[in-house]
Design a protein around this motif. Structure first.
Motif, mmCIF file in Angstrom:
data_model
loop_
_atom_site.group_PDB
_atom_site.id
_atom_site.type_symbol
_atom_site.label_atom_id
_atom_site.label_comp_id
_atom_site.label_asym_id
_atom_site.label_seq_id
_atom_site.Cartn_x
_atom_site.Cartn_y
_atom_site.Cartn_z
ATOM 1 N N LEU A 1 0.832 -1.198 0.000
ATOM 2 C CA LEU A 1 0.000 0.000 0.000
ATOM 3 C C LEU A 1 0.874 1.258 0.000
ATOM 4 O O LEU A 1 1.825 1.354 0.773
ATOM 5 C CB LEU A 1 -0.918 0.000 1.223
ATOM 6 C CG LEU A 1 -2.067 1.000 1.218
ATOM 7 C CD1 LEU A 1 -3.016 0.762 0.054
ATOM 8 C CD2 LEU A 1 -2.830 0.903 2.535
ATOM 9 N N ARG B 1 1.384 4.772 1.168
ATOM 10 C CA ARG B 1 0.859 5.436 2.360
ATOM 11 C C ARG B 1 0.921 6.960 2.273
ATOM 12 O O ARG B 1 0.317 7.648 3.096
ATOM 13 C CB ARG B 1 1.592 4.938 3.591
ATOM 14 C CG ARG B 1 1.408 3.430 3.733
ATOM 15 C CD ARG B 1 1.715 2.926 5.110
ATOM 16 N NE ARG B 1 1.537 1.488 5.198
ATOM 17 C CZ ARG B 1 0.385 0.870 5.354
ATOM 18 N NH1 ARG B 1 -0.718 1.549 5.435
ATOM 19 N NH2 ARG B 1 0.327 -0.438 5.434
ATOM 20 N N ARG C 1 -6.856 4.886 -3.070
ATOM 21 C CA ARG C 1 -5.709 4.098 -2.623
ATOM 22 C C ARG C 1 -4.963 3.553 -3.821
ATOM 23 O O ARG C 1 -5.572 3.231 -4.849
ATOM 24 C CB ARG C 1 -6.161 2.948 -1.734
ATOM 25 C CG ARG C 1 -6.820 3.423 -0.458
ATOM 26 C CD ARG C 1 -7.270 2.287 0.397
ATOM 27 N NE ARG C 1 -8.400 1.618 -0.257
ATOM 28 C CZ ARG C 1 -9.135 0.669 0.289
ATOM 29 N NH1 ARG C 1 -8.862 0.254 1.495
ATOM 30 N NH2 ARG C 1 -10.136 0.122 -0.356
#
Length: 182
Positions: free
Chosen positions: A132, A134, A153
């Motif tokens: 991911l 961030r 995201r």
């Protein structure tokens, strides 16, 4: 997982019947209109998973995008799209097999700095090596940088050419495109 045959093929090599199969599979998996898939992503590369009868049961594709992490040049990025499995075959490891094939193909191709995608389920992609992002996200459009909505995201896949200095807490930008920005 039931045995499947995985094939990697460019969009240019797909005939109309296979294109229709991909569109139908994506529409059944997402409940959305995918009729413009090949217009919006014309130079895509597809991974097709077919069962022993030759039926398309899972799919994913990637296109070239130009992403730029802060403090780095623009990177040639394999951006994964349209990860889909037929509803009756979901949760059988088919999309995992497709993604693993993508991971292997991208890792073996030295033209990519990293892979990226916009996940619907980050935990699913994390299981096959995706990480991911961030930091904040933004889109490069004309001469400006437009921040992305905070709920957007992105995940990345580190590849052999991914710089060791890449940190996922910095700003990540992508070029503007028609349709979904990420």
């Amino acid at each position: 997982m039931a045995p499947v045959r995985l094939e990697v093929v460019t969009a240019d090599a797909l005939d109309d019947a296979v294109r229709a199969e991909i569109i139908n599979l994506c529409e059944s998996a997402y409940g959305e209109d995918f009729t413009r898939l090949f217009e919006q992503l014309p130079h895509s590369v597809h991974v097709l998973a077919r069962d022993r009868r030759g039926v398309l049961v899972s799919h994913a594709e990637w296109v070239t995008r130009w992403l730029q992490p802060a403090e780095h040049p623009v990177f040639r990025t394999a951006y994964v799209e349209a990860v889909a499995t037929a509803p009756k075959q979901q949760r059988q490891g088919l999309a995992t097999a497709v993604l693993r094939r993508i991971n292997d193909v991208l890792a073996a191709d030295s033209t990519w700095e990293f892979g990226a995608l916009s996940p619907s389920d980050p935990a699913f992609y994390a299981r096959v090596g995706w990480e991911l992002w961030r930091g904040p996200l933004a889109i490069r459009h004309n001469d400006s940088i437009e921040p992305t909505a905070p709920d957007e995201r992105v995940m990345i896949l580190r590849l052999p050419r991914t710089p060791a200095t890449l940190v996922t807490t910095s700003l990540l930008t992508a070029e503007w495109r028609t349709g979904e920005l990420w």
